[in-house]
Write an enzyme that holds these catalytic residues in place. Structure first.
Site, PDB file in Angstrom:
ATOM      1  N   THR A 298       0.903  -1.240  -0.125  1.00 58.28           N
ATOM      2  CA  THR A 298       0.029   0.063  -0.158  1.00 58.28           C
ATOM      3  C   THR A 298       0.986   1.216  -0.111  1.00 58.28           C
ATOM      4  OG1 THR A 298      -0.347   0.042   2.509  1.00 58.28           O
ATOM      5  CG2 THR A 298      -1.887  -1.396   1.182  1.00 58.28           C
TER       6      THR A 298
ATOM      7  N   LYS B  63       4.138  -6.839   3.923  1.00 59.63           N
ATOM      8  CA  LYS B  63       3.995  -5.311   3.709  1.00 59.63           C
ATOM      9  C   LYS B  63       3.564  -4.735   4.852  1.00 59.63           C
ATOM     10  CE  LYS B  63       0.544  -3.340   3.665  1.00 59.63           C
ATOM     11  NZ  LYS B  63      -0.025  -2.309   4.410  1.00 59.63           N
TER      12      LYS B  63
ATOM     13  N   THR C 250       1.633  -3.926  12.594  1.00 64.46           N
ATOM     14  CA  THR C 250       0.477  -3.753  11.606  1.00 64.46           C
ATOM     15  C   THR C 250       1.157  -4.066  10.390  1.00 64.46           C
ATOM     16  OG1 THR C 250      -0.114  -1.961  12.801  1.00 64.46           O
ATOM     17  CG2 THR C 250      -0.987  -2.109  10.654  1.00 64.46           C
TER      18      THR C 250
ATOM     19  N   GLU D  35       7.385   4.913   7.868  1.00 66.78           N
ATOM     20  CA  GLU D  35       6.885   6.204   7.285  1.00 66.78           C
ATOM     21  C   GLU D  35       7.880   7.352   7.780  1.00 66.78           C
ATOM     22  OE1 GLU D  35       2.119   5.148   6.069  1.00 66.78           O
ATOM     23  OE2 GLU D  35       2.818   6.168   8.058  1.00 66.78           O
TER      24      GLU D  35
ATOM     25  N   ASN E  97       1.362  11.532   6.491  1.00 66.95           N
ATOM     26  CA  ASN E  97       0.038  11.381   7.334  1.00 66.95           C
ATOM     27  C   ASN E  97      -0.938  12.533   7.378  1.00 66.95           C
ATOM     28  OD1 ASN E  97       0.143   8.393   7.916  1.00 66.95           O
ATOM     29  ND2 ASN E  97       2.292   8.932   8.558  1.00 66.95           N
TER      30      ASN E  97
END
Lengths: 402, 402
Positions: free
Chosen positions: A155, A182, A193, A274, A397
């Protein structure tokens, strides 16, 4: 920019397991990309799963959890839509997808089709595109397509993640493990996660495979944190085709191999965190017990003040001391020691007389920073690995509907 | 840019309580600014305190906590250095400061000099500059210097924080409360990371004042979060000079006034939160009990994914759902409802059919965003107030030794 690895290693096929891929535009029909994958076992297999502890678990998580104990036939996974917080309709949609794949594989009574999804929360699956995609993916399958599958499940990931390992067994044969995963945001233990799919040709029974997976996940995915947020969709599946005979004396080596695969995948997720620019490894020792150690490690690993100090390469150990104190109101501070890399900074609650700021600055300049904390009260220990908190994390984000 | 208030209201003096200020360069001798303040009671007073639950509590916190029950004579506070994680030497330094101020006020046996510090962790106090500063502050004191004191206790605060309120009592008299506070980073319940000093002329006994302060702090400072980090130095002191006679029927109004002062100070801290551009008010209802509600509210309030969505004005309710699920693995998701402002988004676990993205976007554009969550299982409730997570938060905290 992730801090590598950006290239996939060679992923060995697992005889009897095939991946098929399709591009259906799950998230956006006008932007086609590989986003549906099916994993098909030629013959029913043993499987084990580890699932998110979130109270808002997505429909595919609930579906797969409920199939524990049934032999594995196939799995359908999509990216772009998490099918989470979608109520009864979400559950019906998983059932419909599983049924469609079941028709293709010739599912028999008492066998399991599993499901996994990742992507945006709260939207219904685009079934009119997804169902034909399942057929297309099934038709397109092959044993050497692990890499394609790794790309199809991405993603916000910047690079695809996979690991592969063949080990010679004490009993004479050799077994292979290949896994893909992933994840880059909503990364935190319980599960981290992520999605993970691992295949092996070793002949392991369900009890053994489940126990091996549980321990491996605990020491790999569950040690990493990017942003402290647990997802609704985390799961890791392990499937064992049973083609390589295994004797009891092989189990330790097999578990070691599975752990190694999980560690490599977890490390890749962390390095694709991220906005990541630096990683910290927080080793806590001397705790009352492992739970106590984990709480302290976790609090330091997720503290925004520690994470921004890491981004700024600022060895501001007062923030580490603050986080330790927050984790444990009963702390005996005068027993606590803190090390940055090889340098003792605080020893038994007091700043070490020889510690100089330049030493900490040297440690914090590196891409990977080791922080060791000794609580001085027992034998409990824990390791947590985490990322810094950077401008890019905010950028990624705060953008509309990332 | 803080989101106001940037101007102090008029701060009424409390007869019998004086503040004195000095500039000694606690943090840096070459950059003088008001950084030492003393609060002196003309006659011994009743006092109450609320202290951080951190396990790495600073020396002045431990010192002041230990003086519970002794009549208040004076208090010394400095900014620029927290005197935290400084071992035995840190405790000795507090004792020396208190003793110096005790000489000035003519301390008698069995009376208390309290202490509070805020600033960098892990450094020893510069006693050679601080001790003369205590004398200078004492010499310089006056009853109208609350505003100067509010400035002297600032660290990374952008504006000074104070509140003042006079109430007419049912029994006929009128009582005044005046308070000042500091805080903008390391802000999180238990206590919110901050210092607060409140004076009143009401004649309250220690038991009553302590109970009133405990409840007021719980409903004000302990509802706010900026970055989830608890400090080593949080404390709030209330001092009652006893000049205004009080009857039992006045107590409710007095507690209301104290709560109002605390709420105004807490609101000011939130609006000066590091990098803040938006505030969210998270109201959780229908929880099993208040503890359950608090856990859910807290998890949403501190989630980096929710906080960055707030910064980006992105009504991404899937992240709120994710945080709720993380807070409670036993959640009955099909009972959960979520409202953004007046709009029902999720009702009993499913997206409301009439909800449109533009409604959430409208709510998230405002400077203050209301998020209501109904867990649907009981009568527990909690409010948490939090800030967004912005580029400026990173900038403020990644800079070297902020």
């Amino acid at each position: 920019m992730p801090i590598g690895p950006t290239q996939l290693p060679d992923l060995q096929p697992i005889a009897g397991l095939s991946w098929g891929i399709a591009s259906v535009g799950v998230k956006n029909p006008t932007r086609l990309r590989p986003d549906v994958a099916v994993l098909v076992a030629e013959t029913p297999c043993v499987w084990a799963g580890a699932f998110t502890l979130s109270g808002s678990r997505a429909a595919p998580v609930r579906w797969s959890e409920a199939r524990k104990g049934l032999p594995f036939r196939a799995l359908v996974v999509n990216s772009g839509n998490a099918n989470a917080c979608t109520g009864n309709r979400g559950m019906e949609d998983v059932a419909t997808c599983a049924s469609r794949l079941g028709q293709a594989v010739g599912l028999e009574e008492g066998q399991a089709i599993l499901a996994a999804s990742t992507g945006v929360i709260g939207e219904l699956l685009p079934m009119e595109r997804l169902l034909p995609g399942i057929d297309a993916a099934f038709a397109d399958r092959g044993e050497t397509r692990w890499e394609d599958a790794a790309r199809a499940i991405m993603t916000t990931d910047i690079f695809a993640k996979g690991a592969s390992l063949t080990v010679d067994l004490p009993s004479g044969g050799s077994a292979t493990f290949t896994g893909i995963a992933k994840g880059s945001g909503m990364i935190h233990p319980n599960m981290a996660t992520m999605l993970g799919f691992i295949g092996t040709d070793a002949d392991l029974d369900e009890t053994t495979l489940s126990a091996m997976l549980r321990r491996s996940v605990e020491e790999s995915f569950n040690t990493i944190s990017v942003d402290g947020d647990t997802s609704t969709n985390d799961c890791v599946f392990a499937v064992a085709t049973g083609r390589v005979a295994v004797e009891p004396r092989d189990k330790e080596m097999l578990e070691g191999a599975l752990l190694e695969i999980c560690k490599q995948l977890a490390d890749a997720i962390l390095r694709d965190g991220e906005g990541v620019t630096r990683i910290m490894n927080i080793q806590v020792e001397g705790a009352r017990d492992d739970t106590h150690a984990k709480k302290v490690a976790d609090t330091v690993a997720t503290s925004p003040l520690v994470k921004t100090a890491l981004f700024g390469a600022d060895p501001n150990w007062g923030r580490i001391a603050g986080a330790i104190g927050r984790a444990d109101p009963e702390l005996e501070w005068e027993r606590v020691s803190i090390y940055l890399g090889p340098y003792p900074v605080v020893v038994e609650g007091q700043r070490h007389p020889d510690y100089r700021e330049e030493q900490g600055a040297e440690v914090f300049k590196a891409q990977e920073v080791d922080i060791a904390i000794d609580l001085g009260v027992g034998r409990g220990r824990a390791l947590k690995r985490s990322t810094d908190l950077s401008y890019d994390y905010i950028k990624i984000n705060a953008d509309y509907r990332s």
